[in-house]
Design an enzyme around this catalytic site. Structure first.
Site, short mmCIF file in Angstrom:
data_model
loop_
_atom_site.label_atom_id
_atom_site.label_comp_id
_atom_site.label_asym_id
_atom_site.label_seq_id
_atom_site.Cartn_x
_atom_site.Cartn_y
_atom_site.Cartn_z
N GLY A 1 0.99 -1.27 0.01
CA GLY A 1 0.00 0.04 -0.02
C GLY A 1 0.81 1.15 0.07
N CYS A 2 2.22 1.04 -0.27
CA CYS A 2 3.09 2.20 -0.39
C CYS A 2 3.32 2.74 -1.72
CB CYS A 2 4.32 2.04 0.61
SG CYS A 2 4.13 1.37 2.13
#
Lengths: 415, 142
Positions: free
Chosen positions: B50-51
């Site tokens: 999710g980065c």
């Protein structure tokens, strides 16, 4: 600034146009907003949001099914957009304009319907290295099911398709060519006319992802001779959740629907259902009606300015921005195709794009960072992502100057 | 130091700054002081999902305390990550599970903690809590 009298009647007042976008009048993090993420979504002029509002207040009912007057009013408003879209892209007929939820949905429709019916094992689908994921993944999914394979037209380091390779890759196995008109990550304008002409010599249909092209220049699907052409409302001053698939009538007629439900049927019994005619055959269920009405208003707005004027203004801003950004030490523009639309991807030496994007955001400057849903492009350059400034006609030189100042501060931060 | 004391201490450090540039510069500097993560830990399996930037996170047990090590290829993310590591590393699973990183909003960085923000700070906090949960049950059964 002194104006000559001959200039006045023909010159468009771009500041007046900009003033029609309420969202641009706000401050972000205490600074006047500089919105340079138009490639992800354009903003909406007041005339479009007013039209959507008026629809909800005065015309809303479900479409295509009521005998009552209000339903007819809603249907008229919704269907008026189809005519506007047909004229805007110069399609041959209303039946060729399919409402979808956006470019992604449009491409999925063709992949699932045309692809499932026509692809078999060992067939090949030609895409390019600079496709958005929306023009890769739907083909991969149908390829996996049918045994077909994806072949990729490579690009050079400037971000231009290597056309020699396109001709080399083309074979008897090629059953579909799907390429992007204007790259969302690099801004490259691809020679789609040449691609279409070549594919047609072998009777292979071509789908063009026009999400970044339709909002920024005049697109004529008949002149292009495209078989399928996909685009989204939210990139052309319209709302989200709505898009268009243009398809040639003969092709669409031969394609089965891929989603079933209301509106797309002719007659339903438990034994057999027959399909509605085009374009409704592909429009199952209650559509996003107000969004469709909104797209119509968006097209009206663009037509009032004129697509030629818009393309010219955006090119002017692109040139201005490219020159200014090129003067910044340590800044490298990614994507330097000879033919470009108003998208500038760039890197700052030694600074991660998300870091730069965060510091720009603090200054009220909205750019996109990351891979822009086009990871193969990033793999080509062996980079994790870029910063992207995508410029629209309602931006101005001051926005670019603010971006340049913003970048200078970013460099100070991480220098 | 008690976990709440760490939290209060961070907030105090940031209270000295007058504008955003100073806060961000401090965050970046704080990240630079983070102990370097050896290359063998900078692997796919340690990546936090999710980065937009890459964030690696590892954990090991020291007595009844968890030691976190982390790194990122982006400077601001690394700075934020280093603050969260400072809060949670060296604490017991119990303390980690019962403490939310409230300092983040108190230092004016709440926008980075939104689960929908692409910088992954929220994912990292979540990952640390999952580790704490796993070690808590492991410690109880051993």
């Amino acid at each position: 600034m002194p104006q000559t009298t001959t200039d006045i009647p023909t010159k468009i007042n771009w500041e007046e146009i900009r003033a029609q976008f309420p969202v641009l009048q706000q401050e972000v993090n205490g600074k006047k907003l500089v919105y340079l993420d138009n490639g992800a979504s354009s903003q909406m002029p007041k005339s479009v949001s007013d039209r959507i509002d008026a629809y909800h207040k005065n015309e809303h009912a479900n479409v295509h099914r009521g005998i009552h007057s209000l339903s007819q009013k809603a249907t008229d408003a919704f269907e008026a957009t189809r005519t506007k879209v047909r004229d805007f892209i110069n399609a041959g007929s209303l039946e060729e304009i399919i409402y979808t939820t956006g470019t992604t949905d449009s491409i999925n429709l063709v992949a699932q319907s045309y692809g499932r019916k026509n692809f078999k094992a060992s067939d090949e689908i030609l895409v390019s290295e600079m496709e958005h994921h929306a023009n890769i993944v739907p083909w991969q999914m149908i390829a996996e099911e049918t045994g077909a394979k994806l072949k990729v037209i490579p690009m050079n380091d400037k971000g231009e398709l290597i056309m020699d390779k396109f001709y080399e890759l083309f074979s008897d196995k090629t059953k579909m060519v799907a390429v992007v008109h204007v790259s969302n990550a690099l801004g490259s304008i691809n020679p789609v006319e040449e691609i279409i002409e070549a594919a047609h010599k072998r009777n292979v249909p071509v789908l063009i992802d026009g999400a970044q092209a339709v909002p920024h220049s005049k697109v004529d699907v008949q002149a292009l001779d495209a078989d399928f052409y996909a685009f989204s409302a939210h990139k052309m001053c319209g709302p989200t959740g709505f898009g268009i698939l243009y398809g040639k009538k003969d092709l669409l007629n031969a394609m089965p629907p891929y989603r079933g439900g209301g509106d797309m049927i002719d007659k339903v019994t438990f034994e057999k259902t027959t399909w509605n005619d085009l374009p409704h055959k592909f429009e199952a269920g209650t559509p996003p009606i107000s969004a469709g009405v909104g797209l119509g208003a968006g097209i009206d707005f663009l037509n009032q300015i004129g697509m030629e004027a818009i393309a010219e203004r955006e090119y002017e801003l692109l040139e201005y921005a490219t020159e200014k950004l090129n003067q910044i030490e340590g800044l490298k523009i990614v994507g330097t195709a000879d033919k470009k639309a108003s998208v500038i991807s760039f890197l700052l030496d030694g600074i991660h794009p998300t870091d730069a994007g965060t510091i720009l955001d603090q200054q009220g400057i909205a750019v996109r960072t990351g891979h822009h849903c086009a990871q193969p492009i990033m793999q080509h350059y062996e980079i994790p992502g870029t910063l992207r400034a995508s410029i629209s006609f309602y931006n101005n030189e001051e926005d670019i100057d603010r971006l340049v100042e913003g970048i200078e501060l970013v460099k100070e931060f991480f220098g | 130091m008690d976990i709440q004391e760490v939290q209060e201490r961070i907030v105090k450090e940031f209270s000295l700054f007058e504008d955003w540039t100073e806060r961000y510069k401090y965050i970046i500097k704080h990240g630079e002081k983070l102990e370097e993560l050896p290359d063998e830990y900078r692997v796919e399996g340690n990546l936090v999902k999710g980065c937009q930037s890459q964030v690696w996170l590892t954990v090991e047990l020291d007595g009844n305390k968890l030691i976190f090590k982390a790194d990122s290829d982006a400077a601001i993310t690394k700075g934020l990550v280093s603050l969260v590591v400072r809060l949670y590393s060296g604490q017991t699973p119990e303390a980690i599970l019962t403490t939310n990183p409230e300092f983040i909003s108190k230092i004016g960085m709440q926008q980075h903690l939104s689960p929908t923000r692409a910088n992954g700070l929220a994912s990292m906090v979540k990952q640390m809590k999952i580790y704490a949960m796993a070690y808590k049950s492991k410690l109880q059964t051993s």
